[in-house]
Scaffold this active site. Structure first.
Site: not given
Length: 361
Positions: A212-215, A286
């Protein structure tokens, strides 16, 4: 031929590893590369480890710009790259993907009338609220050479009026060379999979690999909370979660915690990542690049986004879009299965060779 290659983020290190190695192994091509690291990913586990373990040449220049707001980062990169172009006087500047480093490199070069080479051109999520979508669209329109990973990417460019200028015209920002080269990440996966010596503990086989890292997820407390809730409901599964430093900070700020069935680990290098992709049951992510890596390793992928630039993965059944909806995520994980057909979507694994052939022409 002198080119400047601009990289700054983890996926770009992997892509650069392929092309930079090809240039280094084939000096007769006559292409001299200056590798520039903007410092967008500066944490040791997000940057240094990649150069060491993937045998990427150490950057000739590191701008050490670090993190910040989009405007601050892009502006600082633009100024730094512009100075380098004026100093080095390259014949072209090469960028990968869709990060702030990508856009800054393309802007700096195009304004100085240096041809821009965009590797991984033509991708579209059709969501201009995504910073990555803004970066990739603007870069494509500034580029002279657009190297596309899929036929879908070529069609996307055609819908925006970007078509191949043909062999008889020298490519410029107005008359573009559009080529299908296949996916450079696919070439990376083939090479490094064969050279990987990392072994994962047997008791982690069959886990779900989580990223999980998407803005759009991390910066929206409601979406992030829904994702955490879904994962916490899936207590019959075991998750391995390499936590991006920024994600870790935001989870703490929002007091979001995972159950004991989720194992949180520090960010990992590429070899460890593909080792987990080799032994996992499926991937919940993501990320853009991880969606493809799941396919390369023949693992079903569940993508916690509303759209994806890799539409062919959804169409072929290898990727399921759930958004950040708790119920959709839970249902997708509980019903996950591997499709019977593995289509050929991303070329033959000779992307670097095809790119160099076009540049030499």
């Amino acid at each position: 031929m002198k080119i400047i290659t601009v990289i700054g983020a983890r996926p770009q290190f992997i892509k650069a590893a392929v092309l930079s190695r090809y240039l280094r192994d084939n000096p007769s091509l006559g292409i001299k590369e200056t590798l520039v690291h903007t410092g967008q990913h500066y944490d040791a586990n997000m940057s240094e480890v990649f150069f060491k373990e993937m045998d990427i040449p150490q950057p000739d220049v590191n701008l050490h710009l670090g993190s910040g707001t989009h405007g601050k980062m892009t502006g600082a990169m633009l100024a730094g790259i512009e100075e380098l172009i004026l100093e080095k006087k390259p014949d072209a500047l090469l960028v990968y993907g869709d990060t702030n480093s990508t856009l800054a490199g393309a802007l700096a070069a195009s304004k100085l009338l240096v041809p821009v080479i965009h590797v991984e051109a033509g991708l579209r999520s059709f969501m201009m609220t995504m910073p990555e979508e803004q970066n990739r669209r603007l870069t494509d329109h500034l580029s002279a050479y657009l190297f596309c990973p899929t036929q879908t990417a070529i069609k996307n460019l055609a819908m925006e009026g970007i078509e191949d200028c043909g062999d008889d015209i020298k490519p410029t920002a107005d008359n573009k060379r559009v080529c299908m080269t296949g996916d450079i990440m696919y070439e990376a996966s083939l090479y490094y999979r064969a050279h990987n010596t990392v072994k994962i503990s047997d008791n982690e086989e069959g886990c779900i690999l989580l990223t999980i890292h998407r803005q759009e997820n991390t910066d929206n407390p409601d979406r992030l909370s829904s994702i955490v809730k879904a994962i916490n409901e899936l207590t019959s599964e075991r998750f391995i979660f390499p936590v991006h430093p920024r994600t870790k900070k935001i989870l703490a700020q929002n007091d979001l915690r995972f159950g004991s069935h989720v194992k949180l680990i520090e960010p990992i290098g590429y070899f460890e990542m593909i080792a987990y992709e080799e032994i996992c049951k499926c991937i919940l992510t993501d990320s853009g690049g991880v969606q493809k890596e799941a396919f390369f390793f023949e693992k079903p992928c569940i993508t916690m986004r509303d759209t994806t630039e890799w539409v062919e993965l959804v169409e072929s059944g290898w990727n399921t879009l759930t958004g950040a909806d708790t119920h959709s995520i839970v249902q997708a994980v509980q019903n996950v299965k591997k499709p019977n057909i593995l289509p050929s979507l991303y070329g033959k694994g000779d992307c670097a060779k095809l790119i160099c052939e076009e540049l030499i022409k």
